[in-house]
Motif scaffolding. Structure first.
Motif, PDB file in Angstrom:
ATOM      1  N   GLN A  17      40.731  44.014  39.679  1.00  0.00           N
ATOM      2  CA  GLN A  17      40.827  43.309  40.951  1.00  0.00           C
ATOM      3  C   GLN A  17      39.865  42.119  41.047  1.00  0.00           C
ATOM      4  O   GLN A  17      40.191  41.089  41.628  1.00  0.00           O
ATOM      5  N   GLY A  18      38.664  42.267  40.459  1.00  0.00           N
ATOM      6  CA  GLY A  18      37.697  41.174  40.515  1.00  0.00           C
ATOM      7  C   GLY A  18      38.201  39.929  39.817  1.00  0.00           C
ATOM      8  O   GLY A  18      38.175  38.826  40.380  1.00  0.00           O
ATOM      9  N   PHE A  19      38.693  40.096  38.584  1.00  0.00           N
ATOM     10  CA  PHE A  19      39.225  38.954  37.844  1.00  0.00           C
ATOM     11  C   PHE A  19      40.455  38.386  38.533  1.00  0.00           C
ATOM     12  O   PHE A  19      40.648  37.167  38.601  1.00  0.00           O
ATOM     13  N   THR A  20      41.288  39.269  39.048  1.00  0.00           N
ATOM     14  CA  THR A  20      42.505  38.812  39.732  1.00  0.00           C
ATOM     15  C   THR A  20      42.170  37.994  40.964  1.00  0.00           C
ATOM     16  O   THR A  20      42.763  36.939  41.225  1.00  0.00           O
ATOM     17  N   PHE A  21      41.165  38.473  41.735  1.00  0.00           N
ATOM     18  CA  PHE A  21      40.762  37.738  42.944  1.00  0.00           C
ATOM     19  C   PHE A  21      40.234  36.355  42.584  1.00  0.00           C
ATOM     20  O   PHE A  21      40.592  35.352  43.222  1.00  0.00           O
ATOM     21  N   ILE A  22      39.363  36.287  41.581  1.00  0.00           N
ATOM     22  CA  ILE A  22      38.806  34.996  41.168  1.00  0.00           C
ATOM     23  C   ILE A  22      39.919  34.059  40.724  1.00  0.00           C
ATOM     24  O   ILE A  22      39.939  32.869  41.065  1.00  0.00           O
ATOM     25  N   ASN A  23      40.860  34.587  39.960  1.00  0.00           N
ATOM     26  CA  ASN A  23      41.977  33.769  39.489  1.00  0.00           C
ATOM     27  C   ASN A  23      42.814  33.237  40.641  1.00  0.00           C
ATOM     28  O   ASN A  23      43.106  32.042  40.737  1.00  0.00           O
ATOM     29  N   VAL A  24      43.218  34.132  41.535  1.00  0.00           N
ATOM     30  CA  VAL A  24      44.084  33.741  42.655  1.00  0.00           C
ATOM     31  C   VAL A  24      43.359  32.795  43.602  1.00  0.00           C
ATOM     32  O   VAL A  24      43.890  31.746  43.997  1.00  0.00           O
ATOM     33  N   PHE A  25      42.127  33.151  43.977  1.00  0.00           N
ATOM     34  CA  PHE A  25      41.380  32.341  44.939  1.00  0.00           C
ATOM     35  C   PHE A  25      41.081  30.960  44.367  1.00  0.00           C
ATOM     36  O   PHE A  25      41.269  29.935  45.037  1.00  0.00           O
ATOM     37  N   GLY A  26      40.609  30.917  43.125  1.00  0.00           N
ATOM     38  CA  GLY A  26      40.283  29.634  42.505  1.00  0.00           C
ATOM     39  C   GLY A  26      41.498  28.742  42.355  1.00  0.00           C
ATOM     40  O   GLY A  26      41.446  27.539  42.660  1.00  0.00           O
ATOM     41  N   LEU A 671      34.293  21.485  46.774  1.00  0.00           N
ATOM     42  CA  LEU A 671      35.369  22.354  46.282  1.00  0.00           C
ATOM     43  C   LEU A 671      35.364  22.429  44.764  1.00  0.00           C
ATOM     44  O   LEU A 671      35.578  23.503  44.181  1.00  0.00           O
ATOM     45  N   ALA A 672      35.117  21.286  44.113  1.00  0.00           N
ATOM     46  CA  ALA A 672      35.069  21.286  42.651  1.00  0.00           C
ATOM     47  C   ALA A 672      33.938  22.171  42.141  1.00  0.00           C
ATOM     48  O   ALA A 672      34.098  22.915  41.159  1.00  0.00           O
ATOM     49  N   ILE A 673      32.787  22.118  42.836  1.00  0.00           N
ATOM     50  CA  ILE A 673      31.651  22.958  42.435  1.00  0.00           C
ATOM     51  C   ILE A 673      31.981  24.431  42.633  1.00  0.00           C
ATOM     52  O   ILE A 673      31.680  25.276  41.778  1.00  0.00           O
ATOM     53  N   ILE A 674      32.618  24.756  43.764  1.00  0.00           N
ATOM     54  CA  ILE A 674      32.982  26.158  44.037  1.00  0.00           C
ATOM     55  C   ILE A 674      33.936  26.675  42.971  1.00  0.00           C
ATOM     56  O   ILE A 674      33.760  27.778  42.438  1.00  0.00           O
ATOM     57  N   ILE A 675      34.944  25.858  42.657  1.00  0.00           N
ATOM     58  CA  ILE A 675      35.917  26.282  41.643  1.00  0.00           C
ATOM     59  C   ILE A 675      35.237  26.453  40.284  1.00  0.00           C
ATOM     60  O   ILE A 675      35.480  27.420  39.565  1.00  0.00           O
ATOM     61  N   GLY A 676      34.356  25.501  39.949  1.00  0.00           N
ATOM     62  CA  GLY A 676      33.634  25.608  38.688  1.00  0.00           C
ATOM     63  C   GLY A 676      32.751  26.836  38.636  1.00  0.00           C
ATOM     64  O   GLY A 676      32.669  27.528  37.604  1.00  0.00           O
ATOM     65  N   CYS A 677      32.074  27.130  39.761  1.00  0.00           N
ATOM     66  CA  CYS A 677      31.201  28.307  39.810  1.00  0.00           C
ATOM     67  C   CYS A 677      32.004  29.601  39.722  1.00  0.00           C
ATOM     68  O   CYS A 677      31.546  30.581  39.125  1.00  0.00           O
ATOM     69  N   LEU A 678      33.190  29.615  40.313  1.00  0.00           N
ATOM     70  CA  LEU A 678      34.043  30.799  40.197  1.00  0.00           C
ATOM     71  C   LEU A 678      34.363  31.084  38.737  1.00  0.00           C
ATOM     72  O   LEU A 678      34.310  32.227  38.272  1.00  0.00           O
ATOM     73  N   GLY A 679      34.679  30.017  38.014  1.00  0.00           N
ATOM     74  CA  GLY A 679      35.016  30.198  36.607  1.00  0.00           C
ATOM     75  C   GLY A 679      33.850  30.675  35.788  1.00  0.00           C
ATOM     76  O   GLY A 679      33.969  31.608  34.985  1.00  0.00           O
ATOM     77  N   ILE A 680      32.690  30.036  35.994  1.00  0.00           N
ATOM     78  CA  ILE A 680      31.527  30.421  35.198  1.00  0.00           C
ATOM     79  C   ILE A 680      31.024  31.806  35.595  1.00  0.00           C
ATOM     80  O   ILE A 680      30.470  32.550  34.777  1.00  0.00           O
ATOM     81  N   PHE A 681      31.229  32.180  36.858  1.00  0.00           N
ATOM     82  CA  PHE A 681      30.877  33.534  37.314  1.00  0.00           C
ATOM     83  C   PHE A 681      31.716  34.569  36.569  1.00  0.00           C
ATOM     84  O   PHE A 681      31.212  35.583  36.076  1.00  0.00           O
ATOM     85  N   GLY A 682      33.020  34.316  36.489  1.00  0.00           N
ATOM     86  CA  GLY A 682      33.894  35.241  35.782  1.00  0.00           C
ATOM     87  C   GLY A 682      33.578  35.314  34.302  1.00  0.00           C
ATOM     88  O   GLY A 682      33.563  36.400  33.705  1.00  0.00           O
ATOM     89  N   LEU A 683      33.275  34.162  33.685  1.00  0.00           N
ATOM     90  CA  LEU A 683      32.946  34.159  32.257  1.00  0.00           C
ATOM     91  C   LEU A 683      31.612  34.844  31.994  1.00  0.00           C
ATOM     92  O   LEU A 683      31.441  35.514  30.960  1.00  0.00           O
ATOM     93  N   ALA A 684      30.652  34.674  32.923  1.00  0.00           N
ATOM     94  CA  ALA A 684      29.369  35.361  32.762  1.00  0.00           C
ATOM     95  C   ALA A 684      29.559  36.868  32.837  1.00  0.00           C
ATOM     96  O   ALA A 684      28.937  37.630  32.077  1.00  0.00           O
ATOM     97  N   ALA A 685      30.418  37.317  33.751  1.00  0.00           N
ATOM     98  CA  ALA A 685      30.713  38.745  33.847  1.00  0.00           C
ATOM     99  C   ALA A 685      31.357  39.249  32.566  1.00  0.00           C
ATOM    100  O   ALA A 685      31.039  40.334  32.055  1.00  0.00           O
ATOM    101  N   TYR A 686      32.251  38.446  32.035  1.00  0.00           N
ATOM    102  CA  TYR A 686      32.924  38.832  30.787  1.00  0.00           C
ATOM    103  C   TYR A 686      31.922  38.895  29.629  1.00  0.00           C
ATOM    104  O   TYR A 686      31.921  39.831  28.831  1.00  0.00           O
TER     105      TYR A 686
END
Length: 787
Positions: A17-26, A671-686
């Motif tokens: 669900q976490g990855f899915t939320f980041i994907n959908v929201f971003g 918005l660009a920063i938020i989207i970028g941070c969402l991606g790097i947040f998910g990659l850091a978790a991975y």
């Protein structure tokens, strides 16, 4: 099979669900932002295209070089249009449009001031698409005292659209005009706005008198570039007269040139003097289009990064499915269906979000955008295309790469995983943050330039200056000025036709007794003007009503004095047309136009005519003083509404486009920063998840939390440094080009780049540290047991 694919996709997304939320929201955030920008760009590009003949309509421009100064006008001499119709077979029709100012109409006992009044030739209805509800367009402007009004004006003044034959009184001169036509309101996407069309009665045959915006309609298939080649001969044949010899004029290095601008280029590509309305800027279309592509790319990159990163965790699932008999074709379909499902959900959310945010976006951008059936006609196919393309791209890696694994290798754990091995992911992270850093630097520079404009010494004091725009409509304007000057809190008051923050001005040609020439602004003011405006004399004296000779006196700015070769001799004459003046003073140069342009020659003459009234006030208790001014106005003219503005607001309005663009820059950058941070947040978790066993072993061997956080963060921070090195010079070059549009501009300070670099690293570190700290503080026993 399709049912099974959907069920499996849902199960996979619910499990993560976490990855899915980041994907959908971003992705939804990126798509929504992109849609809003697309709506804006589409609206800007659609200007004047509502005209059915827009491809054949052109405006005639005039460029003049005189005394070494080149001026570009959106107007032409009165006889130019008719001469083109007579002498060029390609020209079918022509019309002139002149702007009417300070028009006041009576509605019962009420006097209403209207801004959108134009004078034009009857052919205006043949050239432009102005659907007439009532009346005959061929005869609507045939009579001298006729007027064609829009539907909204008919309802406003007569409460019905059936207003043909009714009369409307002009308060300015008492004239009574008969309504001869009612047209539909002009679309918002027109480069000029008009609610009242009056006949243009002017047979002036002076080819050097630039007066009207002139439009021509070419015949089908005519080449306007080829037509322009004959304009020089047209001017020479009509301007070599006893009053004006064009050949002698040109022999001195001067010129007058005519050119054409396609109707659809006026709004975005024309920035001439005497435009009918404030135009847009094609540069902002390019910038916002690029931002839309960048933000959509950021969202798609996030989706692809997280999809490819998470896909390696599903290697065993792929191996087991293959052992149980799943074909590669089925596995490819499975991964692509999951990806497309996320994209589809994100697209629906994006459309709903864009619709909900549209009113706020309109308020910021100054637009009146609506989502209608016409927009949906291209929006739905575009969204379907994006869903398929983004879904296929994001799902392509896991679909084709993982489906090709040999089951025996996967089940033995021979599939390499980890962040370090993802060169594609590293490249995409660099690309993401390069875009974000580029936007941050651009935003800082835009706001710094706007702040520079607001605080620059422009040679006059615009603070606490109230402009009563329709003061000349009073029965006795002089009494108003004297009454106002007696009010406590008023420093001074002045009547003038022009003020430094206006747009519609008069230009004249001047020749000094020394033989030097200048072309510049010609303002009529009174003796209180310089003091009210806070302008400083460099030499000489101010106007004075005590000197009768001041009726032919001039005060010029430094630029005009230099061009006219003024030596300081009070007896030196300056000729304007057939009238002689003498210079009595030189005022220090001040910026009376946009800071995009250098200061040009300016000449001021004293007059007893009444224009607008400027009132210089002290700063204390302004509300009370405003109430007293309004009361004084009402006592002198109870039926005349007071039209006023503050000069600092008028000054800021000249840069309203840049201010709106600055706000939009901030929003899009955020918005660009938020989207970028969402991606790097998910990659850091991975990345932390992939190194769970390593972290556990390091903790058992004595590694501390700070060291583990640094270890997990350094790979990302390296990528941010690379992004800074790429984006900083590119942003500096791009914004330097933007700043070149201002004659007065600040420099790009080094600390803009430093602040952006530190900010980007800090934002990335905070985003990464959350996951890194969580992984570093986990119990090593649990970490090793999970392996």
């Amino acid at each position: 099979m399709i049912k099974n694919l959907i069920k499996t996709a849902l199960r996979s997304h619910l499990k993560n669900q976490g990855f899915t939320f980041i994907n959908v929201f971003g992705l939804a955030l990126g798509l929504a932002t992109c849609l809003l920008i697309v709506f804006y760009v589409y609206d800007e590009l659609s200007y004047d295209r509502y005209n059915t003949k827009y491809e054949r309509i052109y405006r005639v421009n005039t460029d003049v070089k005189y005394a070494g100064v080149i001026s570009s006008f959106a107007i032409a001499a009165p006889p130019v249009g008719d001469a083109m119709v007579r002498e060029f077979p390609e020209v079918e029709k022509a019309t002139r449009i002149g702007v009417g100012t300070n028009f006041r109409f009576k509605k019962g006992g009420e006097i209403i001031e209207e801004d959108n009044v134009v004078f034009c030739d009857p052919a205006v209805f043949d050239i432009f698409t102005l659907p007439m509800i009532k009346g005959d367009p061929k005869t609507a402007l045939a009579e001298h005292n006729s007027v064609v009004i829009t539907k909204s004006m008919a309802l406003k003044y007569f409460n019905t659209t059936n207003a043909v034959g009714k009369t409307i009184t002009i308060s300015n001169n008492g004239a009574v005009d008969k309504v001869t036509g009612v047209i539909e309101d002009m679309p918002a996407t027109s480069h000029f706005k008009a609610d009242f069309f009056m006949p243009l009665i002017n047979n002036d045959n002076n080819w050097s008198n630039l007066s009207y915006n002139t439009y021509i309609l070419l015949k089908p298939g005519a080449d306007y570039k080829r037509l322009e080649t004959g304009f020089d001969d047209l001017l020479r044949s009509h301007m070599n007269t006893a009053d004006f010899n064009y050949d002698k004029f040109a022999a001195k290095g001067n010129f007058i040139q005519l050119s054409l601008t396609p109707l659809t280029d006026i709004h975005l590509k024309s920035n001439r003097q005497r435009e009918l309305n404030a135009n847009g800027n094609i540069q902002y279309i390019y910038i916002f289009s690029a931002i839309a592509i960048f933000i959509l790319a950021l969202a798609c990159i996030n989706f692809m990064n997280l999809s490819t990163a998470r896909s390696t965790n599903r290697a065993r699932e792929v191996g087991i499915r293959k052992v149980l008999g799943s074909s590669r074709k089925y596995l490819i379909a499975q991964f692509l269906s999951e990806s497309i499902m996320v994209t589809f959900v994100a697209a629906i959310i994006a459309v709903l979000a864009a619709g909900a945010l549209l009113p706020v976006f309109n308020q910021i951008s100054g637009k009146d955008l609506v989502i209608n059936v016409h927009i949906f006609s291209w929006l739905l196919p575009a969204l379907l295309f994006i869903i398929i393309v983004v879904g296929m791209l994001a799902g392509a890696y896991p679909a084709f790469f993982l489906s090709a694994f040999q089951p025996i290798n996967v089940l033995k754990g021979k599939l390499s995983t980890g962040f370090k091995g993802g060169l594609l992911r590293s490249f995409l992270v660099v690309f993401q943050f390069s875009i974000s850093i580029f936007l941050i630097i651009g935003t800082l520079i835009v706001f710094n330039q706007l702040n520079y404009i607001r605080n620059k010494d422009i040679g006059f004091d615009r603070e606490r200056v109230l402009i009563l725009k329709n003061a000349n409509a009073l029965k006795d304007p002089g009494v108003m000025k004297q009454e106002v000057k007696q009010l406590p809190g008023v420093i001074d008051a002045s009547f003038a036709d022009f003020f430094p923050t206006g747009t519609l001005r008069e230009t004249n040609f001047f020749t000094s007794s020394s033989g030097k020439s200048a072309k510049g602004e010609f303002w009529t003011v009174d003796e209180n003007y310089l003091n009210t405006m806070g302008m400083k004399l460099k030499e000489g004296r101010n106007f004075s009503s005590r000197f009768l000779t001041d009726s032919t006196a001039l005060i010029v700015n430094e630029t005009a004095a230099k061009m006219l070769g003024y030596s300081g001799n009070a007896s030196e004459k300056v000729i304007d047309g057939n009238k002689q003046y003498h210079i009595i003073g030189i005022v220090k140069d001040f910026n009376f136009a946009s800071l995009r342009d250098n200061v040009t020659p300016l000449v001021m003459a004293m007059t007893n005519d009444y224009g607008s009234l400027a009132i210089k006030m002290r700063s204390h208790n302004l509300p009370e003083l405003m109430d007293r001014i309004k009361s004084t106005w009402k006592a002198l003219s109870p039926n005349l509404p007071l039209e006023y503005s503050f000069m600092d607001d008028d000054f800021n309005a000249m840069y309203s486009n840049e201010q709106r663009m600055g706000k939009l820059f901030v929003i899009f950058t955020t918005l660009a920063i938020i989207i970028g941070c969402l991606g790097i947040f998910g990659l850091a978790a991975y990345a932390a998840e992939q190194r769970t066993r390593e972290i556990g072993i390091r903790k058992v061997l004595g590694a501390n939390v700070s060291g583990l956080v640094a270890m997990l963060s350094k790979d990302f921070i390296k990528l941010i440094f690379i992004s800074i090195l790429i984006a900083s010079p590119l942003a500096s070059l791009a914004m330097e080009k933007w700043l070149q549009g201002f004659a007065y501009r600040d420099v790009i300070h080094w600390w803009f780049l430093a602040i952006t670099a530190v900010g980007a690293i800090l934002i990335a570190f905070i985003t990464i540290s959350f996951q890194s700290f969580k992984a570093a503080t986990a119990n090593p026993v649990d970490s090793l047991r999970s392996e």
